[in-house]
Design a protein around this motif. Structure first.
Motif, PDB file in Angstrom:
ATOM      1  N   LYS B   2      -9.682   7.297 102.260  1.00  9.08           N
ATOM      2  CA  LYS B   2     -10.681   7.799 101.335  1.00  9.08           C
ATOM      3  C   LYS B   2     -10.483   9.285 101.091  1.00  9.08           C
ATOM      4  CE  LYS B   2     -14.248   4.405 102.317  1.00  9.08           C
ATOM      5  NZ  LYS B   2     -15.666   4.163 102.674  1.00  9.08           N
ATOM      6  N   GLU B   3     -10.888   9.735  99.894  1.00  6.58           N
ATOM      7  CA  GLU B   3     -10.771  11.153  99.564  1.00  6.58           C
ATOM      8  C   GLU B   3     -11.655  12.024 100.441  1.00  6.58           C
ATOM      9  OE1 GLU B   3     -10.426  10.599  94.786  1.00  6.58           O
ATOM     10  OE2 GLU B   3     -10.786  12.617  95.545  1.00  6.58           O
ATOM     11  N   ASN B  22     -18.921  16.573 110.926  1.00 13.09           N
ATOM     12  CA  ASN B  22     -17.726  17.024 110.224  1.00 13.09           C
ATOM     13  C   ASN B  22     -17.404  16.103 109.060  1.00 13.09           C
ATOM     14  OD1 ASN B  22     -17.153  19.266 111.809  1.00 13.09           O
ATOM     15  ND2 ASN B  22     -16.029  18.019 113.299  1.00 13.09           N
ATOM     16  N   CYS B  23     -16.687  16.651 108.110  1.00  6.88           N
ATOM     17  CA  CYS B  23     -16.287  15.896 106.930  1.00  6.88           C
ATOM     18  C   CYS B  23     -14.896  16.391 106.551  1.00  6.88           C
ATOM     19  CB  CYS B  23     -17.287  16.154 105.804  1.00  6.88           C
ATOM     20  SG  CYS B  23     -16.782  15.592 104.192  1.00  6.88           S
ATOM     21  N   THR B  24     -13.959  15.490 106.359  1.00  7.77           N
ATOM     22  CA  THR B  24     -12.623  15.892 105.936  1.00  7.77           C
ATOM     23  C   THR B  24     -12.371  15.435 104.509  1.00  7.77           C
ATOM     24  OG1 THR B  24     -11.643  13.869 106.832  1.00  7.77           O
ATOM     25  CG2 THR B  24     -11.702  15.801 108.274  1.00  7.77           C
ATOM     26  N   TYR B  25     -11.565  16.212 103.789  1.00  9.60           N
ATOM     27  CA  TYR B  25     -11.230  15.855 102.415  1.00  9.60           C
ATOM     28  C   TYR B  25      -9.724  15.937 102.231  1.00  9.60           C
ATOM     29  CZ  TYR B  25     -11.182  20.942 101.736  1.00  9.60           C
ATOM     30  OH  TYR B  25     -10.917  22.291 101.845  1.00  9.60           O
ATOM     31  N   SER B  26      -9.216  15.149 101.298  1.00  6.76           N
ATOM     32  CA  SER B  26      -7.767  15.026 101.177  1.00  6.76           C
ATOM     33  C   SER B  26      -7.165  15.861 100.055  1.00  6.76           C
ATOM     34  CB  SER B  26      -7.387  13.559 100.970  1.00  6.76           C
ATOM     35  OG  SER B  26      -7.999  13.039  99.808  1.00  6.76           O
ATOM     36  N   ASN B  27      -7.975  16.240  99.071  1.00  7.08           N
ATOM     37  CA  ASN B  27      -7.438  16.959  97.922  1.00  7.08           C
ATOM     38  C   ASN B  27      -7.511  18.466  98.149  1.00  7.08           C
ATOM     39  OD1 ASN B  27      -6.860  18.099  95.410  1.00  7.08           O
ATOM     40  ND2 ASN B  27      -7.730  16.374  94.302  1.00  7.08           N
ATOM     41  N   SER B  28      -6.359  19.082  98.301  1.00  8.46           N
ATOM     42  CA  SER B  28      -6.316  20.519  98.586  1.00  8.46           C
ATOM     43  C   SER B  28      -6.794  21.356  97.403  1.00  8.46           C
ATOM     44  CB  SER B  28      -4.899  20.940  98.980  1.00  8.46           C
ATOM     45  OG  SER B  28      -3.989  20.646  97.934  1.00  8.46           O
ATOM     46  N   ALA B  29      -6.900  20.743  96.223  1.00  7.71           N
ATOM     47  CA  ALA B  29      -7.375  21.480  95.049  1.00  7.71           C
ATOM     48  C   ALA B  29      -8.903  21.476  94.943  1.00  7.71           C
ATOM     49  CB  ALA B  29      -6.781  20.864  93.783  1.00  7.71           C
ATOM     50  N   SER B  30      -9.579  20.903  95.918  1.00  6.80           N
ATOM     51  CA  SER B  30     -11.047  20.850  95.887  1.00  6.80           C
ATOM     52  C   SER B  30     -11.617  22.256  95.795  1.00  6.80           C
ATOM     53  CB  SER B  30     -11.575  20.143  97.133  1.00  6.80           C
ATOM     54  OG  SER B  30     -11.097  18.816  97.181  1.00  6.80           O
ATOM     55  N   THR B  98     -16.933  13.763  94.575  1.00  5.29           N
ATOM     56  CA  THR B  98     -16.645  12.625  95.445  1.00  5.29           C
ATOM     57  C   THR B  98     -17.537  12.724  96.667  1.00  5.29           C
ATOM     58  OG1 THR B  98     -14.352  12.572  94.713  1.00  5.29           O
ATOM     59  CG2 THR B  98     -14.879  11.382  96.726  1.00  5.29           C
ATOM     60  N   PHE B  99     -18.229  11.621  96.954  1.00  8.45           N
ATOM     61  CA  PHE B  99     -19.175  11.587  98.058  1.00  8.45           C
ATOM     62  C   PHE B  99     -18.556  10.894  99.268  1.00  8.45           C
ATOM     63  CE2 PHE B  99     -23.381  12.759  96.349  1.00  8.45           C
ATOM     64  CZ  PHE B  99     -23.040  12.947  95.034  1.00  8.45           C
ATOM     65  N   GLY B 100     -18.838  11.429 100.451  1.00  5.75           N
ATOM     66  CA  GLY B 100     -18.555  10.684 101.662  1.00  5.75           C
ATOM     67  C   GLY B 100     -19.583   9.572 101.808  1.00  5.75           C
ATOM     68  N   ASP B 101     -19.298   8.654 102.729  1.00  4.47           N
ATOM     69  CA  ASP B 101     -20.204   7.528 102.918  1.00  4.47           C
ATOM     70  C   ASP B 101     -21.451   7.895 103.718  1.00  4.47           C
ATOM     71  OD1 ASP B 101     -17.653   4.912 103.202  1.00  4.47           O
ATOM     72  OD2 ASP B 101     -18.478   5.998 101.477  1.00  4.47           O
TER      73      ASP B 101
END
Lengths: 111, 109
Positions: B2-3, B22-30, B98-101
């Protein structure tokens, strides 16, 4: 309070019938969104609008269409409802700093 | 993958405890980051934006680590009323989020 209302708040409909959900805002925000929220999937974007008559698809747009003929109203239509579209639908607006504010939601059940 | 990913929990803590999500995200352009709170059967509500330098609002502290691509939320002196689901939100470009769950927190007496 961002002045967002949704109607209806609850609806039960039968498979195959068309359904339209309405989102209304009072503060003239340019961006508006439709999300659905299901257990195990979180909030998923269906469609969004960046101005009158300007809309684009989100990640789960199949089976849904939208229209925005006025700044204050954003309509979501299920052309032929299916049981997989049973969900809670949230409308949101976005401010200039990308903060989103949500309406109270519509609980839709398709039987 | 997931993103945006969050530990779903649940986190069960006593009143007065400190808890961190904590929350991780995959898109470095965020570009922009937020924490929302959602109570059962209600709409999500903005809790706080997350700034690069970190920011605090009362008992809540949010931090962003761009190098490791995660954001965090720290709640100090937990109250019963803090019981809710906390959603991490990431914006990658203008107009879309984009939302986390979500992470569920229960604060017990």
């Amino acid at each position: 309070d961002a002045g967002i209302t949704q109607s209806p708040r609850h609806k039960v409909t039968e498979t195959g019938t068309p359904v339209t959900l309405r989102c209304h805002q009072t503060e003239n925000h340019r961006y508006m969104y439709w999300y659905r929220q299901d257990p195990g999937h979180g909030l998923r974007l269906i469609h969004y609008s960046y101005g009158v008559k300007d809309t684009d698809k989100g990640e789960v747009s199949d089976g849904y269409s939208v229209s925005r003929s006025k700044t204050e109203d954003f309509l979501l239509t299920l052309e032929s409802a299916t049981s997989s579209q049973t969900s809670v639908y949230f409308c949101a607006i976005s401010t200039g700093t990308n903060e989103q504010y949500f309406g109270p939601g519509t609980r839709l059940t398709v039987t | 993958r997931k993103e945006v990913e969050q530990d779903p929990g649940p986190f069960n803590v006593p009143e007065g405890a400190t808890v961190a999500f904590n929350c991780t995200y995959s898109n470095s352009a965020s570009q922009s980051f937020f924490w929302y709170r959602q109570d059962c059967r209600k709409e999500p509500k903005l809790l706080m934006s997350v700034y690069s330098s970190g920011n605090e609002d009362g008992r809540f502290t949010a931090q962003l680590n761009r190098a490791s691509q995660y954001i965090s939320l720290l709640i100090r002196d937990s109250k019963l009323s803090d019981s809710a689901t906390y959603l991490c939100v990431v914006n990658t470009n203008a107009g879309k989020s984009t939302f986390g769950d979500g992470t569920t927190l229960t604060v017990k007496p």
